[in-house]
Design a protein around this motif. Structure first.
Motif, PDB file in Angstrom:
ATOM      1  N   SER A 142      -2.498 -14.569  -7.729  1.00  0.00           N
ATOM      2  CA  SER A 142      -2.571 -13.289  -8.446  1.00  0.00           C
ATOM      3  C   SER A 142      -2.517 -12.114  -7.481  1.00  0.00           C
ATOM      4  CB  SER A 142      -3.891 -13.206  -9.225  1.00  0.00           C
ATOM      5  OG  SER A 142      -4.030 -14.275 -10.102  1.00  0.00           O
ATOM      6  N   THR A 143      -2.373 -10.952  -8.076  1.00  0.00           N
ATOM      7  CA  THR A 143      -2.428  -9.708  -7.327  1.00  0.00           C
ATOM      8  C   THR A 143      -3.491  -8.830  -7.958  1.00  0.00           C
ATOM      9  OG1 THR A 143      -0.054  -9.858  -6.869  1.00  0.00           O
ATOM     10  CG2 THR A 143      -1.078  -7.711  -6.553  1.00  0.00           C
ATOM     11  N   LEU A 144      -4.231  -8.137  -7.120  1.00  0.00           N
ATOM     12  CA  LEU A 144      -5.232  -7.182  -7.572  1.00  0.00           C
ATOM     13  C   LEU A 144      -4.790  -5.802  -7.123  1.00  0.00           C
ATOM     14  CD1 LEU A 144      -8.065  -6.457  -8.698  1.00  0.00           C
ATOM     15  CD2 LEU A 144      -8.966  -6.980  -6.428  1.00  0.00           C
ATOM     16  N   PHE A 145      -4.527  -4.908  -8.076  1.00  0.00           N
ATOM     17  CA  PHE A 145      -4.183  -3.522  -7.760  1.00  0.00           C
ATOM     18  C   PHE A 145      -5.453  -2.699  -7.720  1.00  0.00           C
ATOM     19  CE2 PHE A 145       0.287  -3.724  -9.841  1.00  0.00           C
ATOM     20  CZ  PHE A 145       0.843  -4.158  -8.659  1.00  0.00           C
ATOM     21  N   VAL A 146      -5.575  -1.887  -6.693  1.00  0.00           N
ATOM     22  CA  VAL A 146      -6.691  -0.962  -6.552  1.00  0.00           C
ATOM     23  C   VAL A 146      -6.068   0.421  -6.400  1.00  0.00           C
ATOM     24  CG1 VAL A 146      -8.626  -0.305  -5.069  1.00  0.00           C
ATOM     25  CG2 VAL A 146      -8.129  -2.720  -5.472  1.00  0.00           C
ATOM     26  N   TYR A 147      -6.444   1.330  -7.287  1.00  0.00           N
ATOM     27  CA  TYR A 147      -5.827   2.652  -7.246  1.00  0.00           C
ATOM     28  C   TYR A 147      -6.881   3.744  -7.253  1.00  0.00           C
ATOM     29  CZ  TYR A 147      -6.800   3.201 -12.239  1.00  0.00           C
ATOM     30  OH  TYR A 147      -7.421   3.331 -13.455  1.00  0.00           O
ATOM     31  N   ARG A 148      -6.519   4.888  -6.688  1.00  0.00           N
ATOM     32  CA  ARG A 148      -7.423   6.032  -6.609  1.00  0.00           C
ATOM     33  C   ARG A 148      -7.516   6.692  -7.989  1.00  0.00           C
ATOM     34  NH1 ARG A 148      -7.634   8.532  -1.701  1.00  0.00           N
ATOM     35  NH2 ARG A 148      -5.443   8.073  -1.415  1.00  0.00           N
ATOM     36  N   SER A 149      -8.779   6.941  -8.427  1.00  0.00           N
ATOM     37  CA  SER A 149      -8.985   7.563  -9.730  1.00  0.00           C
ATOM     38  C   SER A 149     -10.338   8.264  -9.759  1.00  0.00           C
ATOM     39  CB  SER A 149      -8.943   6.520 -10.842  1.00  0.00           C
ATOM     40  OG  SER A 149      -9.340   7.088 -12.082  1.00  0.00           O
ATOM     41  N   GLU A 184       0.830  -1.194   0.000  1.00  0.00           N
ATOM     42  CA  GLU A 184       0.000   0.000   0.000  1.00  0.00           C
ATOM     43  C   GLU A 184       0.866   1.247   0.000  1.00  0.00           C
ATOM     44  OE1 GLU A 184      -1.890   1.084   3.926  1.00  0.00           O
ATOM     45  OE2 GLU A 184      -1.304  -0.987   4.362  1.00  0.00           O
ATOM     46  N   ASN A 185       0.324   2.286  -0.597  1.00  0.00           N
ATOM     47  CA  ASN A 185       0.894   3.622  -0.475  1.00  0.00           C
ATOM     48  C   ASN A 185      -0.274   4.603  -0.522  1.00  0.00           C
ATOM     49  OD1 ASN A 185       0.365   4.337  -3.235  1.00  0.00           O
ATOM     50  ND2 ASN A 185       2.266   3.324  -3.845  1.00  0.00           N
ATOM     51  N   GLN A 186      -0.029   5.867  -0.727  1.00  0.00           N
ATOM     52  CA  GLN A 186      -1.110   6.852  -0.675  1.00  0.00           C
ATOM     53  C   GLN A 186      -2.091   6.742  -1.843  1.00  0.00           C
ATOM     54  OE1 GLN A 186       0.895  10.613  -0.328  1.00  0.00           O
ATOM     55  NE2 GLN A 186       1.077  10.426   1.899  1.00  0.00           N
ATOM     56  N   GLU A 187      -1.709   6.077  -2.914  1.00  0.00           N
ATOM     57  CA  GLU A 187      -2.555   6.012  -4.102  1.00  0.00           C
ATOM     58  C   GLU A 187      -2.948   4.611  -4.541  1.00  0.00           C
ATOM     59  OE1 GLU A 187      -3.892   8.722  -5.552  1.00  0.00           O
ATOM     60  OE2 GLU A 187      -2.933   9.882  -3.972  1.00  0.00           O
TER      61      GLU A 187
END
Length: 140
Positions: A46-53, A34-37
């Motif tokens: 697998s990996t699931l990326f969730v990002y702020r948008s 995790e980071n700020q975004e």
């Protein structure tokens, strides 16, 4: 060139803390970065990326699909955690509760808090090639 490389699903969200709660508590995924975004969750291998948008939830098609032999059991567990399921009128499919059925293929769709569409589907080796395509089509 990419056939031996892993792919990562990437989903836009408006609020990372709301997303964290849903992905960890409702879906049972583990945060691995995790980071700020961005949040990254472990899901199987697998990996699931969730990002702020600002564009979160604008995709009207299925964004992520989980393959499982236990579609009905997963639906029941997710419902007990407050997840609501979507119902679609699709050709050659009937609905048994929240599960859509076409031959041996079973699938169910749900949304995250931002409206991203996710699905559960039986493994491809148990469903005919004709019916597997139904879960990959746009649900809009």
């Amino acid at each position: 060139m990419l056939s031996d490389k892993d792919a990562v699903a990437t989903v836009a969200v408006k609020n990372l803390e709301s997303a964290r709660k849903f992905y960890e508590q409702a879906l049972g995924l583990t945060t691995v970065m995790e980071n700020q975004e961005v949040l990254a969750f472990k899901s199987g291998r697998s990996t699931l990326f969730v990002y702020r948008s600002q564009f979160a939830g604008t995709n009207k098609a299925t964004a992520v699909t989980w393959v499982t032999d236990e579609v009905e059991d997963v639906v029941k567990t997710l419902k007990s955690r407050g997840v609501s399921f979507e119902h679609y009128d699709l050709p050659n499919m009937t609905r048994q509760g929240d599960v859509h059925v076409a031959g041996t293929m079973k699938t169910a769709w749900f949304k995250d808090p931002d409206g991203n569409i996710f699905s559960l589907v039986t493994p491809p080796n148990t469903a005919t090639s004709q019916t597997v395509g139904a879960s990959a089509r746009s649900t809009a």
